[in-house]
Design a protein around this motif. Structure first.
Motif, PDB file in Angstrom:
ATOM      1  N   ASN A 182      -9.639  -9.048   2.404  1.00 27.21           N
ATOM      2  CA  ASN A 182     -10.641  -9.626   3.617  1.00 27.21           C
ATOM      3  C   ASN A 182     -10.540 -10.839   3.579  1.00 27.21           C
ATOM      4  N   LYS A 242      -3.084   5.455  -1.820  1.00 28.14           N
ATOM      5  CA  LYS A 242      -3.679   4.357  -2.806  1.00 28.14           C
ATOM      6  C   LYS A 242      -4.162   3.382  -1.852  1.00 28.14           C
ATOM      7  N   GLU A 243      -4.897   2.291  -2.797  1.00 33.22           N
ATOM      8  CA  GLU A 243      -5.612   1.185  -1.999  1.00 33.22           C
ATOM      9  C   GLU A 243      -4.782   0.043  -2.014  1.00 33.22           C
ATOM     10  N   ARG A 244      -4.707  -0.683  -1.077  1.00 28.28           N
ATOM     11  CA  ARG A 244      -4.055  -1.954  -0.646  1.00 28.28           C
ATOM     12  C   ARG A 244      -3.860  -2.642  -2.011  1.00 28.28           C
ATOM     13  N   GLU A 245      -2.927  -3.322  -2.472  1.00 28.09           N
ATOM     14  CA  GLU A 245      -2.635  -4.040  -3.543  1.00 28.09           C
ATOM     15  C   GLU A 245      -2.213  -5.569  -3.354  1.00 28.09           C
ATOM     16  N   GLN A 269       0.678  -1.154  -0.191  1.00 31.77           N
ATOM     17  CA  GLN A 269      -0.021  -0.054   0.044  1.00 31.77           C
ATOM     18  C   GLN A 269       0.806   1.240  -0.162  1.00 31.77           C
ATOM     19  N   THR A 319      -6.425 -12.252  -3.826  1.00 28.30           N
ATOM     20  CA  THR A 319      -6.109 -10.966  -3.901  1.00 28.30           C
ATOM     21  C   THR A 319      -6.988  -9.858  -3.120  1.00 28.30           C
ATOM     22  N   SER A 320      -8.070 -10.615  -2.526  1.00 31.82           N
ATOM     23  CA  SER A 320      -8.704  -9.999  -1.515  1.00 31.82           C
ATOM     24  C   SER A 320      -8.100  -9.812  -0.018  1.00 31.82           C
TER      25      SER A 320
END
Length: 126
Positions: free
Chosen positions: A111, A43-46, A39, A108-109
């Motif tokens: 969560n 920016k969003e976490r990738e 991250q 890739t999530s």
């Protein structure tokens, strides 16, 4: 108690290489996956890469394919992210994450992961 400890971050020039390490302890699942995320500020976490511990099957995000490699050392309970050809856009905080079962499906999530390390900073200078 699960603990994931990252190391290996630092300052590197464009085109250079770094190897990140993540040592895991306390993971008692029959099988599990360890992933790397990053991250950058604002920016969003990738998702970057994932490895399933028992099979060694790996996944690598298209953005780093051909430059980054994920490997594991079973004896050391450690997963490595070998990063070559670093670019300015690779600069970020890199996190190790763990989840039960394997990488397939939702690797890739973020969560999907239950355990996270504190992160290690990678800075790429031009």
């Amino acid at each position: 108690q699960v603990e994931l400890v990252e190391s290996g971050g630092g300052l590197v020039q464009v085109g250079g290489s770094l190897t990140l390490s993540c040592t895991a302890s306390g993971l008692t699942y029959e099988d599990y996956a360890l992933g790397w995320f990053r991250q950058a500020p604002g920016k969003e976490r990738e998702a970057v890469s994932c490895i399933t511990w028992r099979s060694g099957l790996t996944y690598v995000h298209d953005s780093v394919k051909g430059r980054f490699t994920i490997k594991r050392d079973n004896a050391k309970n450690t997963v490595y992210l070998q990063m070559n050809g670093l670019k300015p856009e690779d600069e970020a905080m890199y996190f190790c994450a763990g989840k039960p079962l394997d990488c397939s499906g939702a690797w890739t999530s973020g969560n999907a992961y239950k355990h996270w390390g504190q992160g290690t900073q990678v800075t790429v200078s031009s």
